[in-house]
Motif scaffolding. Sequence first.
Motif, short mmCIF file in Angstrom:
data_model
loop_
_atom_site.label_atom_id
_atom_site.label_comp_id
_atom_site.label_asym_id
_atom_site.label_seq_id
_atom_site.Cartn_x
_atom_site.Cartn_y
_atom_site.Cartn_z
N THR A 522 0.85 -1.19 0.00
CA THR A 522 0.00 0.00 0.00
C THR A 522 0.88 1.24 0.00
OG1 THR A 522 -1.75 -1.14 1.20
CG2 THR A 522 -1.78 1.27 1.25
N GLU A 523 0.58 2.15 -0.92
CA GLU A 523 1.38 3.37 -1.04
C GLU A 523 0.46 4.58 -0.96
OE1 GLU A 523 3.60 3.13 -4.64
OE2 GLU A 523 4.67 1.29 -4.06
N GLU A 524 1.02 5.70 -0.46
CA GLU A 524 0.24 6.93 -0.35
C GLU A 524 1.05 8.08 -0.92
OE1 GLU A 524 -2.02 9.66 3.03
OE2 GLU A 524 -1.67 7.52 3.37
N TYR A 525 0.37 8.89 -1.73
CA TYR A 525 1.02 10.07 -2.30
C TYR A 525 -0.01 11.19 -2.40
CZ TYR A 525 3.38 13.19 -5.57
OH TYR A 525 3.94 14.28 -6.17
N ALA A 526 0.32 12.33 -1.84
CA ALA A 526 -0.54 13.51 -1.88
C ALA A 526 -1.95 13.21 -1.38
CB ALA A 526 -0.58 14.08 -3.30
N GLY A 527 -2.02 12.36 -0.36
CA GLY A 527 -3.33 12.05 0.22
C GLY A 527 -4.11 10.98 -0.50
N TRP A 528 -3.55 10.44 -1.61
CA TRP A 528 -4.23 9.37 -2.36
C TRP A 528 -3.52 8.05 -2.09
CZ3 TRP A 528 -7.46 9.87 -7.18
CH2 TRP A 528 -8.21 11.05 -7.14
N ARG A 529 -4.31 7.04 -1.81
CA ARG A 529 -3.77 5.74 -1.49
C ARG A 529 -3.92 4.79 -2.68
NH1 ARG A 529 -5.76 4.12 4.42
NH2 ARG A 529 -4.43 5.75 5.24
N THR A 530 -2.89 4.03 -2.95
CA THR A 530 -3.00 2.95 -3.94
C THR A 530 -2.66 1.64 -3.24
OG1 THR A 530 -0.69 3.30 -4.64
CG2 THR A 530 -2.43 4.43 -5.89
N TYR A 531 -3.30 0.57 -3.70
CA TYR A 531 -3.25 -0.70 -2.98
C TYR A 531 -2.56 -1.78 -3.82
CZ TYR A 531 -6.61 1.53 0.14
OH TYR A 531 -7.20 2.40 1.02
N PRO A 532 -2.15 -2.86 -3.19
CA PRO A 532 -1.56 -3.96 -3.96
C PRO A 532 -2.51 -4.47 -5.06
CG PRO A 532 -1.22 -4.30 -1.61
CD PRO A 532 -2.14 -3.12 -1.74
N TYR A 533 -1.92 -4.97 -6.11
CA TYR A 533 -2.72 -5.35 -7.27
C TYR A 533 -3.67 -6.50 -6.98
CZ TYR A 533 0.40 -9.35 -8.21
OH TYR A 533 1.10 -10.54 -8.14
N PHE A 534 -3.41 -7.28 -5.95
CA PHE A 534 -4.28 -8.40 -5.62
C PHE A 534 -5.40 -7.99 -4.66
CE2 PHE A 534 -0.29 -8.57 -3.18
CZ PHE A 534 -0.77 -8.36 -1.89
N TYR A 535 -5.42 -6.71 -4.26
CA TYR A 535 -6.43 -6.24 -3.30
C TYR A 535 -7.74 -5.87 -4.00
CZ TYR A 535 -8.53 -3.01 0.13
OH TYR A 535 -9.37 -2.36 0.98
N ALA A 536 -7.64 -5.16 -5.13
CA ALA A 536 -8.84 -4.64 -5.80
C ALA A 536 -9.84 -5.72 -6.17
CB ALA A 536 -8.45 -3.82 -7.03
N PRO A 537 -9.42 -6.87 -6.72
CA PRO A 537 -10.44 -7.88 -7.06
C PRO A 537 -11.26 -8.36 -5.88
CG PRO A 537 -8.36 -8.36 -8.15
CD PRO A 537 -8.08 -7.26 -7.19
N VAL A 538 -10.69 -8.30 -4.67
CA VAL A 538 -11.45 -8.73 -3.49
C VAL A 538 -12.57 -7.73 -3.21
CG1 VAL A 538 -11.31 -9.23 -1.03
CG2 VAL A 538 -9.41 -9.87 -2.55
#
Length: 618
Positions: A522-538
Amino acid sequence: MQYLKNTDGREIVCFNSGWKFCHTKSGKMDEGEEREVELPHDWSLEYPFDENAASCGSGGYVETGIGFYRKCFRIAPGIVEKKDIYIRFEGVYMAADVSINGVHVKRHIYGYTPFLIRINEYLYKDGRENEISVRVDNSAQPNSRWYSGSGITRNVLLMALNKVHIAEYGVCVRTRMSGEGAVISVETDTEGSLNDRTGICVEMFESGSVCLNNDTSEGKDNDKEGKRVYKGKLTRLKDNTRREEFIILDPHMWDINDPFIYTVRVSLYEDDKVIDTVDVRTGIRTTDFDRDRGFSLNGRRVKINGVCVHHDGGCLGAAVPPEVWERRLLRLKDMGANAVRMAHNPPDKEILDICDDIGLMVMDEAFDEWGHMKSKDLGSNTNESRGYSEYYEECHEEDLVTMLKRDRNHPSIILWSIGNEVPDQTSEDGYKTVKHLKEIVNKYDPSRPITQANDNIEAEPDKAKDEFLDELSVVGYNYVGRWRERAETLYGDDKIKHPDRCVIGTENTGIGGIRDEYQTETEEYAGWRTYPYFYAPVIVGRLLRYTMVHDFVSGDFMWTGIDYLGEAHWPSRSSCAGVLDTCGYKKDGYYFYQSIWRDDIPVVHLLPNWNIDACKGE
């Protein structure tokens, strides 16, 4: 260059070539270097992306400012006195000021609606060359929450019509089913002074289905006139509006799997001579949104598997050829999508024609802002905002009516959306605006339900008011799992509290990401979070499962079908929310949806592992 011919009937010609253009930040035409351009044209992508651009990250870090277009042309002798001459701009972003031979003739603000100008009184009648100039002002920045483009971004047409003619968007076709077949109602508005020799005749033809094979359009022959299924009698007009009703026995229905098109032809006569003709493409289908059964098409329950799309074409900017949209939409349909939400503005009309032809249902959306401004706060912004809300009171009725009249004959459109995530949803008197907009919609098309995309249904501390939501025919939910326990219960709580509501997911999280990049933390930049690629399908799979097994949920529009410019943080210039990238290439998420939405084909797609202790590349 000379335009138009002294013909008897309606003449419409493309007016896209022969324009000269200059761009300036100062607003003075003589400070820019003039060059030739072909319309449609978008100057914003003719410059390098700039982290300090006034459009900021919301607008894609592109050049904006003010542009000037001009074109010299002649009209064939005798036509100006004999006919009504019009020019139609399909879309100019934004704040267009049109002048002819030095006289200002029209100002139009909204960049997504067409506008028409009658120009007879401004044209020279002695054979001299005329000059049309268009000042486009996109300098008030940032004014959009996505990439808008700048310029005359859609087609321009020049028209010559007889003094008595069918009005612009003046043919309205409505259909309904009865025991005998399909009842077709054709209402025609005319302009000009009628006399007792003016008559009207309505015909209907089979146009057929468009044969489409994956990413090609071989066999497309909608321009060919098919079998005539109805011809009315020539009747005399007593006033400028005429309504005719007739029945088509055993009609061929428009459907997502068989998008059959009919053509309605309306002809005006003076004595026995045709003086104007308009052909309108349409389709016969029934739709229904039910509080318990969800959505039905032609009496068959259909789950709406939808995607949201913005209007840009990636590196093409806002001036997108229809062939590009055809390729993109066919790929989305091959994924299993059966519907598209036009986020968040009226699209180019050619996109709607494609949806008619290939069998994609449409949510047609009018506005992203009403009277309250939204922030455009992504990337390098000074926290200032401009936008349509500054002009809403002045322009909204004309823009909404134009969208409704232009688009109401498209069989693909199943829902009108009057707004997206408007702050009015939480205000005490927001429902009054919904009432007002509903009255406009129902005046011009009472046959389709009305929605609005709501992102604050259970927000804290201010949630959407029930009075606001109750005004909507279909309540649209944006990010239904966003609010506390809603991550688990989704629509269920409201089904108990409001059992009479029809509901649909107007915007929910999709599987985005950058093609061939596999983030594992999990990464955060400028208040926006992005998640591992295997997280979204769940997360996405949980909502898809709920939507599929609960009949009362009409369906969902996921964000988004295609990556789009804007809504980015430097050094990115585009959002990566789509299942297709800006070039139309498929990401891994594409196959996830295809595996769920396409039960007619086997789908296998391999991704890198995420739970094996191995070095990268092994």
